[in-house]
Structures are given as C-alpha cells and as structure tokens.
Design an enzyme around this catalytic site. Structure first.
Site, PDB file in Angstrom:
ATOM      1  N   HIS A   1      26.962   6.355 -16.727  1.00  0.00           N
ATOM      2  CA  HIS A   1      26.795   4.914 -16.901  1.00  0.00           C
ATOM      3  C   HIS A   1      27.162   4.156 -15.641  1.00  0.00           C
ATOM      4  O   HIS A   1      27.832   4.686 -14.756  1.00  0.00           O
ATOM      5  CB  HIS A   1      27.632   4.378 -18.083  1.00  0.00           C
ATOM      6  CG  HIS A   1      29.118   4.578 -17.955  1.00  0.00           C
ATOM      7  ND1 HIS A   1      29.751   5.702 -18.416  1.00  0.00           N
ATOM      8  CD2 HIS A   1      30.085   3.787 -17.437  1.00  0.00           C
ATOM      9  CE1 HIS A   1      31.061   5.595 -18.186  1.00  0.00           C
ATOM     10  NE2 HIS A   1      31.291   4.441 -17.586  1.00  0.00           N
TER      11      HIS A   1
ATOM     12  N   HIS B   1      32.199  -0.040 -11.717  1.00  0.00           N
ATOM     13  CA  HIS B   1      32.237   1.371 -11.343  1.00  0.00           C
ATOM     14  C   HIS B   1      30.958   2.081 -11.772  1.00  0.00           C
ATOM     15  O   HIS B   1      30.191   1.559 -12.585  1.00  0.00           O
ATOM     16  CB  HIS B   1      33.475   2.080 -11.914  1.00  0.00           C
ATOM     17  CG  HIS B   1      33.536   2.181 -13.414  1.00  0.00           C
ATOM     18  ND1 HIS B   1      34.157   1.253 -14.208  1.00  0.00           N
ATOM     19  CD2 HIS B   1      33.055   3.122 -14.271  1.00  0.00           C
ATOM     20  CE1 HIS B   1      34.078   1.619 -15.473  1.00  0.00           C
ATOM     21  NE2 HIS B   1      33.393   2.742 -15.553  1.00  0.00           N
TER      22      HIS B   1
ATOM     23  N   GLU C   1      33.994   6.939 -11.426  1.00  0.00           N
ATOM     24  CA  GLU C   1      34.575   7.622 -12.583  1.00  0.00           C
ATOM     25  C   GLU C   1      33.872   8.956 -12.743  1.00  0.00           C
ATOM     26  O   GLU C   1      32.647   9.036 -12.597  1.00  0.00           O
ATOM     27  CB  GLU C   1      34.352   6.760 -13.844  1.00  0.00           C
ATOM     28  CG  GLU C   1      34.894   7.361 -15.117  1.00  0.00           C
ATOM     29  CD  GLU C   1      34.659   6.467 -16.351  1.00  0.00           C
ATOM     30  OE1 GLU C   1      33.752   5.608 -16.319  1.00  0.00           O
ATOM     31  OE2 GLU C   1      35.379   6.640 -17.347  1.00  0.00           O
TER      32      GLU C   1
HETATM   33 CO    CO Z   1      33.280   3.931 -17.320  1.00  0.00          CO
END
Ligand code: CO
Length: 134
Positions: A7, A79, A130
């Site tokens: 994502h 992020h 991440e």
């Molecule tokens: Co995330």
C-alpha cells in the site's frame, strides 16, 4: 528482496474529505473507516486492482502522523509499504547494509495484523518505508 507494493499511505487532516475525494472525484471503492487506537489512526482502504491506498487520519493523543500533518497541513504521502517473505531476514540484511530500523528494531504487529518494520527515511530517498511480512 522486496516484493509487491502492499500500500501507499496518505496522511489526511480530514478523513471524510479524503473519502469524498477518492470515492467521488476519483471513483474508487473505499472501505468504511476503521479506528485503530493502538496505532493512533483511523484508516480507510482505497481498493485498487493492483494495490491499496490507505488514508490515515490522526486518532487520539500523540498520533504518529500528527507531526507529519503539522508540516504538511493539506496531507501528503506518509509512507510506502513493500511486502517481504521473511521480515527478520529482511531486517538483518538491511542492518548489514547500514540501514536504520525505526523503534527497537523488532517487528511489531501492524495495521493489518501482520509483522511490520519501518525504515528510516534518510536511508531511503527521503521516504518512510514500511516492510510487511506478507
Ligand atoms: Co502502512
């Protein structure tokens, strides 16, 4: 080592406005809001054919995205999340390369119930990264 883009997370000051933008103008499918007090955010998932966009709104005191929104009051990309097969192996490789892992360096359970780590933006082109064990 990294696999699929899991994502892209966008921090927003006003989740309702963010939902209206994605569900309305952009015509995307957007999930109902989900409060995640343990992560200090309320999140919606924008479902795309090949990945997800997550809209994050601060929730409660000391939200991890509060400072970001002070610097970017309109919101912005917070992020990107890449999938890895083995998060401990990924961490050890990155440490050996000199990359900084945020927090205590141990994976914690992220917003999707899977182990995640965050990598220092200064080591990754100014972008908070991440990693999620898929
Ligand atoms: Co995330």
């Amino acid at each position: 080592m990294i696999g699929r883009l899991n994502h892209v997370a966008i921090a927003v000051p006003d989740l309702a406005k963010g939902i209206a933008t994605y569900a309305g103008a952009l015509g995307a499918e957007v999930s109902p809001p989900l409060a995640q007090p343990e992560h200090g955010v309320t999140v919606v998932f924008v479902m795309l054919p090949n990945t997800k966009i997550e809209l994050l709104e601060p929730l409660g005191e000391g939200s991890p995205i509060a400072k970001f929104l002070e610097r970017s009051p309109e919101g912005g990309i917070h992020h990107v999340c890449y999938e890895v097969d083995d998060i401990l192996a990924a961490r050890d490789k990155l440490k050996a390369e000199g990359a900084r892992i945020l927090g205590d360096g141990n994976p914690r359970i992220g917003a999707h119930g899977k182990p995640v780590l965050f990598l220092h933006p200064k080591d990754f082109l100014g972008t908070l990264v991440e990693l999620e064990q898929a």
